[in-house]
Design a protein around this motif. Structure first.
Motif, PDB file in Angstrom:
ATOM      1  N   LYS A 148      16.505  14.653 -63.917  1.00 41.54           N
ATOM      2  CA  LYS A 148      15.157  14.995 -64.451  1.00 41.54           C
ATOM      3  C   LYS A 148      14.727  16.042 -63.711  1.00 41.54           C
ATOM      4  N   LEU A 149      13.898  16.899 -64.502  1.00 42.02           N
ATOM      5  CA  LEU A 149      13.141  18.060 -63.952  1.00 42.02           C
ATOM      6  C   LEU A 149      11.642  17.822 -64.359  1.00 42.02           C
ATOM      7  N   ALA A 150      10.674  18.077 -63.311  1.00 43.23           N
ATOM      8  CA  ALA A 150       9.556  18.055 -63.667  1.00 43.23           C
ATOM      9  C   ALA A 150       8.711  19.445 -62.871  1.00 43.23           C
ATOM     10  N   ALA A 151       7.994  19.934 -63.847  1.00 47.06           N
ATOM     11  CA  ALA A 151       7.477  21.463 -63.619  1.00 47.06           C
ATOM     12  C   ALA A 151       6.166  21.509 -63.994  1.00 47.06           C
ATOM     13  N   ILE A 152       5.182  22.075 -63.035  1.00 48.40           N
ATOM     14  CA  ILE A 152       3.742  22.345 -63.488  1.00 48.40           C
ATOM     15  C   ILE A 152       3.943  24.029 -63.932  1.00 48.40           C
ATOM     16  N   VAL A 153       3.564  24.057 -65.064  1.00 49.98           N
ATOM     17  CA  VAL A 153       3.558  25.379 -65.637  1.00 49.98           C
ATOM     18  C   VAL A 153       2.195  25.808 -66.097  1.00 49.98           C
ATOM     19  N   SER A 154       1.807  27.175 -66.526  1.00 47.50           N
ATOM     20  CA  SER A 154       0.665  27.465 -67.042  1.00 47.50           C
ATOM     21  C   SER A 154       0.428  27.007 -68.282  1.00 47.50           C
ATOM     22  N   GLY A 155      -0.831  26.688 -68.809  1.00 46.46           N
ATOM     23  CA  GLY A 155      -1.131  26.315 -69.937  1.00 46.46           C
ATOM     24  C   GLY A 155      -0.704  27.248 -71.013  1.00 46.46           C
ATOM     25  N   GLY A 156      -0.329  28.220 -70.802  1.00 44.20           N
ATOM     26  CA  GLY A 156       0.279  29.278 -71.607  1.00 44.20           C
ATOM     27  C   GLY A 156       1.496  28.974 -72.269  1.00 44.20           C
ATOM     28  N   ALA A 157       2.226  28.246 -71.447  1.00 48.09           N
ATOM     29  CA  ALA A 157       3.564  27.940 -71.779  1.00 48.09           C
ATOM     30  C   ALA A 157       3.454  27.030 -73.173  1.00 48.09           C
ATOM     31  N   MET A 158       2.278  26.488 -73.567  1.00 47.85           N
ATOM     32  CA  MET A 158       2.221  25.762 -74.568  1.00 47.85           C
ATOM     33  C   MET A 158       2.100  26.614 -75.821  1.00 47.85           C
ATOM     34  N   PHE A 159       1.411  27.630 -75.775  1.00 52.35           N
ATOM     35  CA  PHE A 159       1.199  28.507 -76.945  1.00 52.35           C
ATOM     36  C   PHE A 159       1.701  29.993 -76.763  1.00 52.35           C
ATOM     37  N   ARG A 160       2.166  30.274 -75.905  1.00 52.04           N
ATOM     38  CA  ARG A 160       2.568  31.984 -75.839  1.00 52.04           C
ATOM     39  C   ARG A 160       3.519  32.187 -77.256  1.00 52.04           C
ATOM     40  N   ASP A 161       3.058  33.132 -77.782  1.00 55.44           N
ATOM     41  CA  ASP A 161       3.550  33.444 -79.192  1.00 55.44           C
ATOM     42  C   ASP A 161       4.641  34.846 -78.894  1.00 55.44           C
ATOM     43  N   ASP A 162       5.646  34.701 -77.938  1.00 59.59           N
ATOM     44  CA  ASP A 162       6.469  35.594 -77.628  1.00 59.59           C
ATOM     45  C   ASP A 162       7.685  34.728 -77.949  1.00 59.59           C
ATOM     46  N   LYS A 163       8.927  35.642 -77.755  1.00 60.46           N
ATOM     47  CA  LYS A 163      10.294  35.032 -77.859  1.00 60.46           C
ATOM     48  C   LYS A 163      10.427  34.085 -76.746  1.00 60.46           C
ATOM     49  N   LEU A 164      10.179  34.292 -75.548  1.00 63.85           N
ATOM     50  CA  LEU A 164      10.328  33.721 -74.366  1.00 63.85           C
ATOM     51  C   LEU A 164       9.425  32.242 -74.528  1.00 63.85           C
ATOM     52  N   GLY A 165       8.330  32.214 -74.947  1.00 65.39           N
ATOM     53  CA  GLY A 165       7.584  31.134 -75.109  1.00 65.39           C
ATOM     54  C   GLY A 165       8.139  30.339 -76.426  1.00 65.39           C
ATOM     55  N   ARG A 166       8.421  30.662 -77.370  1.00 64.58           N
ATOM     56  CA  ARG A 166       8.934  29.899 -78.732  1.00 64.58           C
ATOM     57  C   ARG A 166      10.166  29.419 -78.187  1.00 64.58           C
ATOM     58  N   GLU A 167      11.027  30.034 -77.799  1.00 65.76           N
ATOM     59  CA  GLU A 167      12.338  29.521 -77.115  1.00 65.76           C
ATOM     60  C   GLU A 167      12.198  28.265 -75.973  1.00 65.76           C
ATOM     61  N   PHE A 168      11.271  28.493 -75.184  1.00 67.68           N
ATOM     62  CA  PHE A 168      11.186  27.351 -74.128  1.00 67.68           C
ATOM     63  C   PHE A 168      10.668  26.108 -74.849  1.00 67.68           C
ATOM     64  N   ARG A 169       9.675  26.406 -75.737  1.00 63.88           N
ATOM     65  CA  ARG A 169       8.992  24.946 -76.606  1.00 63.88           C
ATOM     66  C   ARG A 169      10.057  24.477 -77.298  1.00 63.88           C
ATOM     67  N   SER A 170      10.858  25.029 -77.883  1.00 62.59           N
ATOM     68  CA  SER A 170      12.118  24.792 -78.671  1.00 62.59           C
ATOM     69  C   SER A 170      13.043  23.772 -77.946  1.00 62.59           C
ATOM     70  N   PHE A 171      13.298  24.351 -76.694  1.00 65.00           N
ATOM     71  CA  PHE A 171      14.111  23.482 -75.882  1.00 65.00           C
ATOM     72  C   PHE A 171      13.609  22.485 -75.237  1.00 65.00           C
ATOM     73  N   VAL A 172      12.239  22.444 -74.751  1.00 63.41           N
ATOM     74  CA  VAL A 172      11.705  21.505 -74.396  1.00 63.41           C
ATOM     75  C   VAL A 172      11.675  20.422 -75.465  1.00 63.41           C
ATOM     76  N   ALA A 173      11.096  20.691 -76.481  1.00 63.68           N
ATOM     77  CA  ALA A 173      11.234  19.621 -77.771  1.00 63.68           C
ATOM     78  C   ALA A 173      12.677  18.966 -77.929  1.00 63.68           C
ATOM     79  N   SER A 174      13.618  19.648 -77.752  1.00 62.34           N
ATOM     80  CA  SER A 174      14.897  19.017 -77.664  1.00 62.34           C
ATOM     81  C   SER A 174      15.260  18.100 -76.237  1.00 62.34           C
TER      82      SER A 174
END
Length: 125
Positions: free
Chosen positions: A55-81
């Motif tokens: 398991k990994l648990a991390a506090i991240v900025s709220g922006g990680a939930m909505f950043r509309d750049d490649k980094l943010g979109r790929e991250f949310r896709s990974f998290v969803a999986s």
């Protein structure tokens, strides 16, 4: 104790750590820097140090939930999986002198995203 101090030092220098030469962990908890997507970069790198099923648990900025750049979109896709991301209440860290919005990411490492002898050179994101 000395073992804990050595592990803490390794975590503090995470981005400089070579996943091919490092220990893997059952669990990682982290509060990475937020500026310029550094939180996402740290989490993406840290998951490579977690054993499959760990398991990994991390506090991240709220922006990680909505950043509309490649980094943010790929991250949310990974998290969803591989886990979840959940907004923390406003003011969660006000007692520490910051009003920044935050979220918590919880991930379960998979064989293709964790560091194992079979996938030392693989990157999942």
């Amino acid at each position: 104790n000395e073992a804990f101090a050595a592990q803490a030092l390794a975590v503090l220098k995470l981005l400089k750590a070579d996943p091919e030469k490092s220990t893997v962990y059952d669990a990682v908890a982290m509060n990475p820097p937020f500026e310029n997507g550094a939180d996402i970069i740290h989490v993406r790198h840290a998951i490579r140090f977690v054993k499959p099923g760990g398991k990994l648990a991390a506090i991240v900025s709220g922006g990680a939930m909505f950043r509309d750049d490649k980094l943010g979109r790929e991250f949310r896709s990974f998290v969803a999986s591989h886990g979840t991301i959940e907004a923390l209440p406003d003011g969660s860290f006000a007692s520490e002198g910051t009003g920044v919005r935050t979220a918590i990411v919880r991930l379960t490492a998979c064989p293709s995203c964790a560091l194992t002898p079979e996938n030392h050179s693989k990157s999942t994101l």
